[in-house]
Enzyme design. Structure first.
Site, PDB file in Angstrom:
ATOM      1  N   ASP A 102      42.639   6.390  -1.342  1.00 28.29           N
ATOM      2  CA  ASP A 102      42.258   6.542   0.074  1.00 28.29           C
ATOM      3  C   ASP A 102      43.339   6.031   1.029  1.00 28.29           C
ATOM      4  O   ASP A 102      43.325   6.372   2.204  1.00 28.29           O
ATOM      5  CB  ASP A 102      40.960   5.772   0.369  1.00 28.29           C
ATOM      6  CG  ASP A 102      39.814   6.186  -0.537  1.00 28.29           C
ATOM      7  OD1 ASP A 102      39.850   7.308  -1.062  1.00 28.29           O
ATOM      8  OD2 ASP A 102      38.888   5.369  -0.722  1.00 28.29           O
ATOM      9  N   MET A 127      38.391  13.628  -0.707  1.00 31.74           N
ATOM     10  CA  MET A 127      37.954  12.225  -0.718  1.00 31.74           C
ATOM     11  C   MET A 127      38.665  11.421   0.373  1.00 31.74           C
ATOM     12  O   MET A 127      39.475  11.959   1.117  1.00 31.74           O
ATOM     13  CB  MET A 127      38.227  11.615  -2.080  1.00 31.74           C
ATOM     14  CG  MET A 127      37.211  12.009  -3.133  1.00 31.74           C
ATOM     15  SD  MET A 127      37.521  11.118  -4.682  1.00 31.74           S
ATOM     16  CE  MET A 127      35.974  11.398  -5.527  1.00 31.74           C
ATOM     17  N   GLY A 184      37.115  -3.288  -1.860  1.00 34.40           N
ATOM     18  CA  GLY A 184      36.047  -4.127  -2.402  1.00 34.40           C
ATOM     19  C   GLY A 184      36.573  -5.163  -3.379  1.00 34.40           C
ATOM     20  O   GLY A 184      36.261  -6.361  -3.279  1.00 34.40           O
ATOM     21  N   HIS A 193      36.643  14.155  -8.106  1.00 32.27           N
ATOM     22  CA  HIS A 193      37.421  13.210  -8.911  1.00 32.27           C
ATOM     23  C   HIS A 193      38.681  13.796  -9.519  1.00 32.27           C
ATOM     24  O   HIS A 193      39.475  13.064 -10.102  1.00 32.27           O
ATOM     25  CB  HIS A 193      36.521  12.591  -9.983  1.00 32.27           C
ATOM     26  CG  HIS A 193      35.475  11.705  -9.371  1.00 32.27           C
ATOM     27  ND1 HIS A 193      34.345  12.205  -8.799  1.00 32.27           N
ATOM     28  CD2 HIS A 193      35.432  10.364  -9.198  1.00 32.27           C
ATOM     29  CE1 HIS A 193      33.622  11.210  -8.304  1.00 32.27           C
ATOM     30  NE2 HIS A 193      34.254  10.090  -8.538  1.00 32.27           N
ATOM     31  N   ARG A 224      33.300  29.905   1.806  1.00 36.47           N
ATOM     32  CA  ARG A 224      33.066  29.262   0.508  1.00 36.47           C
ATOM     33  C   ARG A 224      33.507  27.807   0.614  1.00 36.47           C
ATOM     34  O   ARG A 224      34.399  27.480   1.397  1.00 36.47           O
ATOM     35  CB  ARG A 224      33.903  29.917  -0.599  1.00 36.47           C
ATOM     36  CG  ARG A 224      33.538  31.345  -0.897  1.00 36.47           C
ATOM     37  CD  ARG A 224      32.200  31.465  -1.619  1.00 36.47           C
ATOM     38  NE  ARG A 224      31.977  32.814  -2.091  1.00 36.47           N
ATOM     39  CZ  ARG A 224      31.461  33.804  -1.357  1.00 36.47           C
ATOM     40  NH1 ARG A 224      31.116  33.581  -0.104  1.00 36.47           N
ATOM     41  NH2 ARG A 224      31.293  35.012  -1.878  1.00 36.47           N
TER      42      ARG A 224
HETATM   43  O1  F6P Z   1      37.764   4.890  -3.034  1.00 38.04           O
HETATM   44  C1  F6P Z   1      38.180   5.913  -3.870  1.00 38.04           C
HETATM   45  C2  F6P Z   1      37.145   6.989  -3.950  1.00 38.04           C
HETATM   46  O2  F6P Z   1      37.623   8.018  -4.804  1.00 38.04           O
HETATM   47  C3  F6P Z   1      36.724   7.571  -2.604  1.00 38.04           C
HETATM   48  O3  F6P Z   1      37.661   8.450  -2.062  1.00 38.04           O
HETATM   49  C4  F6P Z   1      35.392   8.195  -2.956  1.00 38.04           C
HETATM   50  O4  F6P Z   1      34.537   8.281  -1.854  1.00 38.04           O
HETATM   51  C5  F6P Z   1      34.838   7.231  -3.971  1.00 38.04           C
HETATM   52  O5  F6P Z   1      35.939   6.497  -4.503  1.00 38.04           O
HETATM   53  C6  F6P Z   1      34.098   7.864  -5.110  1.00 38.04           C
HETATM   54  O6  F6P Z   1      33.568   6.850  -5.881  1.00 38.04           O
HETATM   55  P1  F6P Z   1      32.904   7.080  -7.312  1.00 38.04           P
HETATM   56  O7  F6P Z   1      34.012   7.133  -8.314  1.00 38.04           O
HETATM   57  O8  F6P Z   1      32.036   5.897  -7.467  1.00 38.04           O
HETATM   58  O9  F6P Z   1      32.147   8.368  -7.245  1.00 38.04           O
END
Ligand code: F6P
Length: 361
Positions: free
Chosen positions: A141, A183, A118, A284, A278
């Site tokens: 990613d 993620m 982005g 994050h 589970r």
């Molecule tokens: O693009 C990095 C990323 O960590 C993705 O893997 C995940 O989907 C997204 O950002 C999470 O975004 P946010 O920090 O807005 O929750």
């Protein structure tokens, strides 16, 4: 080259501070150049009083191993779609011209933009308005085109692999199926690489839609062979053949949709079939904390190369890693086609060779 700016956009990634440090040191040591930092992505230009900070040797001292970004980040910082309150109502406005004006007022010879998909898209659009931008590919990613690897990915991969190792021992002790949701958005690199490195039995990635019954087939066959536990690495963007990706929050013109929930759905299905399960959503944790040595090394090379590129006036371009060497490519090329796992590539074939199921067959 007299004055350059650095900003970090989008979500944070381990290694941002290492890029900033390398860029500042290179700019000062090699070009006697003044460096400023822009706070919270492009937003910093809108309020220079608080949004612009000097970056000298003192400011970057000790930040190499530090996670996050000393400049702050904003992943709702799209200048083309900014949410503001007007007459008591929330409206979306385009502030890109104000940002271009803000950049011009800083009299920058170059602006280094450390960002993912982005942020780099916006960078290219601003470059077309005349802003002297250099991109640096950041994201856990690893989904930016034209570069073998983005900084941040290796750290996330190591964290995810360690999590799988830890789940492995408890899965085995309790004869359970452990599902970990990782993620990656629409790219399955974290789940694939960590899944292979962490000994997963099933890996689900967005690039290979799965069938629930195929996941079950794998778990059953392991169970029949006396392996009473299984490990599943599930990418947050994975989806069933006839289904859609799972979101925990819808998107709008400001926020991208938030993926999340597929791990839970898979775990519930498995449990309904008689296997205790589970789910862990690593979230994050994959983005926080200190970068790996590889990410520090890559980030440092990117940061220094970005300043060298700025000195050559290689604007509207992004530093990239190709065949192990740092090079640069047009920003337009970098954002044109996002990078995805090649379903026919050697990484997927290798995983299949060692018996990992992708749930697709
Ligand atoms: O693009 C990095 C990323 O960590 C993705 O893997 C995940 O989907 C997204 O950002 C999470 O975004 P946010 O920090 O807005 O929750």
């Amino acid at each position: 080259m007299k004055r350059i700016g650095i900003l970090t956009g989008g979500g944070d990634a381990p290694g941002l501070n290492a890029v900033i440090r390398a860029a500042v040191k290179t700019a000062i040591n090699e070009y006697k150049c003044e460096v400023i930092g822009i706070r919270d992505g492009y937003d910093g230009f809108l309020d220079p009083q608080s949004g612009i900070v000097p970056l000298g040797m003192e400011e970057v001292r000790g930040i190499l191993p530090r996670g996050g970004t000393i400049l702050g980040a904003a992943n709702r910082g799209n200048p083309y779609a900014r949410k503001v309150i007007r007459d008591g109502r929330e409206v979306t406005i385009d502030v890109s011209d104000e940002i271009v004006k803000g950049i011009e007022e800083q009299r920058l010879d170059a602006l280094l933009v450390l960002g993912g998909d982005g942020t780099l898209h916006i960078a290219h659009e601003l470059a077309m308005k005349g802003v002297p931008i250099i991109g640096v590919p950041k994201t856990i990613d690893n989904d930016i085109g034209g570069t073998e690897i983005t900084f941040g990915f290796d750290t996330a991969l190591n964290i995810a692999t360690e999590a799988l190792d830890r789940l492995h021992t408890t899965a085995e002790s309790h004869h359970r199926v452990m599902v970990i949701e990782l993620m990656g958005r629409d790219a399955g690199f974290i789940a694939l690489n960590a899944g292979v490195s962490g000994g997963a039995d099933v890996i689900l990635i967005p690039e290979l839609p799965f069938k629930f019954e195929n996941i079950l087939k794998k778990i059953r066959s392991r169970s029949e062979q006396g392996r009473k536990f299984s490990l599943l690495a599930v990418s947050e963007g994975a989806k069933p053949v006839d289904g859609a990706q799972v979101y925990s929050r819808k998107g709008n013109e400001v926020y991208v949709p938030r993926l999340g929930g597929i791990g839970q759905i898979v775990a519930e299905y498995i449990e309904q079939q008689g296997f205790e399960s589970r789910v862990t959503v690593l979230g994050h944790v994959q983005r926080g904390g200190t970068p790996t040595a590889f990410d520090r090394w890559l980030a440092t090379r990117y940061g220094a190369a970005a300043v060298r590129l700025a000195n050559r006036k290689g604007f509207d371009r992004m530093v990239a890693l190709q065949c192990g060497e740092i090079t640069d490519i047009p920003l337009e090329e970098a954002v044109a086609v996002p990078k995805r796992v090649n379903p026919l590539g050697d990484a997927v074939i290798t995983a299949r060779n060692i018996g990992i199921s992708f749930g697709d067959e």
